[in-house]
Enzyme design. Structure first.
Site, PDB file in Angstrom:
ATOM      1  N   TYR A  71       0.857  -1.184   0.000  1.00  0.00           N
ATOM      2  CA  TYR A  71       0.000   0.000   0.000  1.00  0.00           C
ATOM      3  C   TYR A  71       0.895   1.235   0.000  1.00  0.00           C
ATOM      4  O   TYR A  71       2.040   1.191   0.483  1.00  0.00           O
ATOM      5  CB  TYR A  71      -0.894   0.014   1.244  1.00  0.00           C
ATOM      6  CG  TYR A  71      -1.996  -1.025   1.193  1.00  0.00           C
ATOM      7  CD1 TYR A  71      -3.221  -0.734   0.616  1.00  0.00           C
ATOM      8  CD2 TYR A  71      -1.797  -2.300   1.707  1.00  0.00           C
ATOM      9  CE1 TYR A  71      -4.226  -1.685   0.564  1.00  0.00           C
ATOM     10  CE2 TYR A  71      -2.799  -3.261   1.656  1.00  0.00           C
ATOM     11  CZ  TYR A  71      -4.015  -2.948   1.083  1.00  0.00           C
ATOM     12  OH  TYR A  71      -5.009  -3.893   1.017  1.00  0.00           O
ATOM     13  N   TYR A  75      -1.055 -10.310  -1.926  1.00  0.00           N
ATOM     14  CA  TYR A  75       0.139  -9.880  -1.185  1.00  0.00           C
ATOM     15  C   TYR A  75       0.193 -10.592   0.170  1.00  0.00           C
ATOM     16  O   TYR A  75      -0.841 -11.021   0.693  1.00  0.00           O
ATOM     17  CB  TYR A  75       0.141  -8.353  -0.998  1.00  0.00           C
ATOM     18  CG  TYR A  75      -0.988  -7.809  -0.149  1.00  0.00           C
ATOM     19  CD1 TYR A  75      -0.868  -7.735   1.242  1.00  0.00           C
ATOM     20  CD2 TYR A  75      -2.174  -7.377  -0.720  1.00  0.00           C
ATOM     21  CE1 TYR A  75      -1.903  -7.243   2.023  1.00  0.00           C
ATOM     22  CE2 TYR A  75      -3.213  -6.880   0.044  1.00  0.00           C
ATOM     23  CZ  TYR A  75      -3.063  -6.813   1.419  1.00  0.00           C
ATOM     24  OH  TYR A  75      -4.089  -6.333   2.189  1.00  0.00           O
ATOM     25  N   ARG A  94      -2.881 -12.852   1.251  1.00  0.00           N
ATOM     26  CA  ARG A  94      -4.250 -12.384   1.064  1.00  0.00           C
ATOM     27  C   ARG A  94      -4.530 -12.386  -0.436  1.00  0.00           C
ATOM     28  O   ARG A  94      -3.682 -11.956  -1.232  1.00  0.00           O
ATOM     29  CB  ARG A  94      -4.400 -10.935   1.564  1.00  0.00           C
ATOM     30  CG  ARG A  94      -4.285 -10.758   3.061  1.00  0.00           C
ATOM     31  CD  ARG A  94      -5.343  -9.784   3.554  1.00  0.00           C
ATOM     32  NE  ARG A  94      -6.659 -10.366   3.382  1.00  0.00           N
ATOM     33  CZ  ARG A  94      -7.794  -9.674   3.339  1.00  0.00           C
ATOM     34  NH1 ARG A  94      -7.776  -8.370   3.449  1.00  0.00           N
ATOM     35  NH2 ARG A  94      -8.958 -10.277   3.199  1.00  0.00           N
ATOM     36  N   HIS A 124      -7.373  -7.861  -3.734  1.00  0.00           N
ATOM     37  CA  HIS A 124      -8.642  -7.235  -3.346  1.00  0.00           C
ATOM     38  C   HIS A 124      -8.541  -5.721  -3.377  1.00  0.00           C
ATOM     39  O   HIS A 124      -7.448  -5.165  -3.310  1.00  0.00           O
ATOM     40  CB  HIS A 124      -9.079  -7.685  -1.942  1.00  0.00           C
ATOM     41  CG  HIS A 124      -8.073  -7.359  -0.879  1.00  0.00           C
ATOM     42  ND1 HIS A 124      -6.995  -8.173  -0.615  1.00  0.00           N
ATOM     43  CD2 HIS A 124      -7.953  -6.305  -0.028  1.00  0.00           C
ATOM     44  CE1 HIS A 124      -6.262  -7.648   0.354  1.00  0.00           C
ATOM     45  NE2 HIS A 124      -6.814  -6.493   0.730  1.00  0.00           N
ATOM     46  N   HIS A 150     -10.246  -2.540  -1.204  1.00  0.00           N
ATOM     47  CA  HIS A 150     -11.046  -2.201  -0.023  1.00  0.00           C
ATOM     48  C   HIS A 150     -12.056  -1.093  -0.352  1.00  0.00           C
ATOM     49  O   HIS A 150     -11.744  -0.173  -1.110  1.00  0.00           O
ATOM     50  CB  HIS A 150     -10.143  -1.660   1.091  1.00  0.00           C
ATOM     51  CG  HIS A 150      -9.216  -2.675   1.666  1.00  0.00           C
ATOM     52  ND1 HIS A 150      -9.561  -3.467   2.726  1.00  0.00           N
ATOM     53  CD2 HIS A 150      -7.943  -3.012   1.349  1.00  0.00           C
ATOM     54  CE1 HIS A 150      -8.526  -4.248   3.046  1.00  0.00           C
ATOM     55  NE2 HIS A 150      -7.532  -4.000   2.219  1.00  0.00           N
TER      56      HIS A 150
HETATM   57  C1  BEZ Z   1      -5.566  -5.871   4.527  1.00  0.00           C
HETATM   58  O1  BEZ Z   1      -5.086  -4.776   4.271  1.00  0.00           O
HETATM   59  O2  BEZ Z   1      -6.375  -6.292   3.757  1.00  0.00           O
HETATM   60  C2  BEZ Z   1      -5.176  -6.680   5.737  1.00  0.00           C
HETATM   61  C3  BEZ Z   1      -3.836  -6.889   5.991  1.00  0.00           C
HETATM   62  C4  BEZ Z   1      -3.465  -7.620   7.128  1.00  0.00           C
HETATM   63  C5  BEZ Z   1      -4.452  -8.136   7.965  1.00  0.00           C
HETATM   64  C6  BEZ Z   1      -5.787  -7.924   7.672  1.00  0.00           C
HETATM   65  C7  BEZ Z   1      -6.152  -7.202   6.546  1.00  0.00           C
HETATM   66 FE    FE Z   2      -5.783  -5.162   2.026  1.00  0.00          FE
END
Ligand code: BEZ
Ligand code: FE
Length: 287
Positions: free
Chosen positions: A156, A190, A211, A214, A216
């Site tokens: 990010y 990531y 993850r 995605h 947000h």
């Molecule tokens: C996220 O930014 O999506 C995230 C990263 C680490 C833990 C939970 C969510």
């Molecule tokens: Fe995220």
């Protein structure tokens, strides 16, 4: 120690809450002690194991600072964060499901024009658009829709000093028909941070830290419950094994190639570009 002794030990501790004047605190502490004792008893926890557990929790606390919250990461990776989300936002019905806010949300994103491009680094050009509606399908106008995603390097903007200010984050206002649109790039999967005790826990238990790709969304509209959610990419290798359990089938979307040269020209995107058409259904706030 037999079951009777264990039971009376638990009861001894519960009795100490007899004078607690806050009923909710009493309920939480009673359940916490009961479950902790049952857990230790069920796995027959050894003194050495509990010492290692305390060391783990101590290291987790020491890892926390103004920008790193290892306890939240622990809660996320144990599925507790998404469980609490489900308990409090599991509205069911037609409303859009929620997902995790995550640690990389930053306040203060700039409000952008309808359709603005938030990508200031390379990637696969994408148009994301749709409508905000209520449970009856009526438009929700004037809502603020905040979006943020990682760059192609899996970081990010707030994590990466090499990215331009405001890269891949922005705030949009829904129009009179609830419409919204923005241009961005297709997100990438990531890893969550693995350089702390949570990373060690994942490794020791044979889990990966990834993850799925995605974007947000944080949607705030007067009179509606705030919706914290994310859209996950169909076909991502981690979409069914999210390290923090945020990905849900109803939030998985397709990035559809759009070969219409006129549409590319209209949106000032190269042809072809990816298109995602996605509506969000908000829940009217309970009064
Ligand atoms: C996220 O930014 O999506 C995230 C990263 C680490 C833990 C939970 C969510
Ligand atoms: Fe995220």
């Amino acid at each position: 120690m037999n079951d009777k002794t264990i039971h009376s030990l638990t009861q001894n501790v519960l009795d100490t809450f007899a004078d607690c004047t806050d009923p909710r605190l009493k309920q939480i502490m009673t359940a916490l002690v009961t479950h902790l004792h049952a857990f230790a008893s069920e796995v027959e926890l050894t003194g050495d194991e509990w010492r290692r557990g305390i060391e783990f929790l101590t290291a987790t606390g020491k890892m926390c600072n103004g920008i790193r919250q290892e306890f939240i990461l622990l809660s996320d990776t144990l599925g507790l964060s998404i469980m609490i989300d489900a308990i409090n936002h599991g509205r069911g019905g037609v409303t859009t499901e929620s997902s995790l806010l995550g640690p990389f949300y930053r306040e203060g994103a700039k409000e952008e024009e309808f359709g603005a491009n938030i990508a200031r680094t390379e990637g696969e050009p994408t148009l994301i658009h749709g409508r905000l509606v209520d449970e009856g399908g009526a438009p929700v106008a004037g809502a603020l829709i905040e979006v943020w995603e990682t760059a192609n390097n899996g970081m990010y903007e707030g994590q990466d000093p090499d990215q331009p200010e405001s890269n891949l984050r922005g705030k949009f206002r829904s129009g009179p028909n609830g419409e919204y649109a923005f241009r961005t790039i297709k997100p990438t999967s990531y890893p969550i941070p693995t350089d702390g005790p949570v990373g060690q826990m994942l490794m020791a238990t044979g889990r990966h830290p990834m993850r799925p790709a995605h974007i947000h969304f944080l949607i705030v509209a007067p009179g509606y419950e705030t919706l914290t959610t994310a859209l996950y990419s169909e076909g991502d290798p981690y979409v069914h094994s999210d390290a923090v359990f945020g990905s849900k089938p109803s939030l998985v979307i397709d990035y559809v190639p759009n070969h219409d040269a006129a549409a590319a020209k209209e949106w000032a995107l190269p042809s072809p570009f990816f298109e995602v058409q996605r509506d969000f259904v908000l829940s009217a706030r309970q009064v």
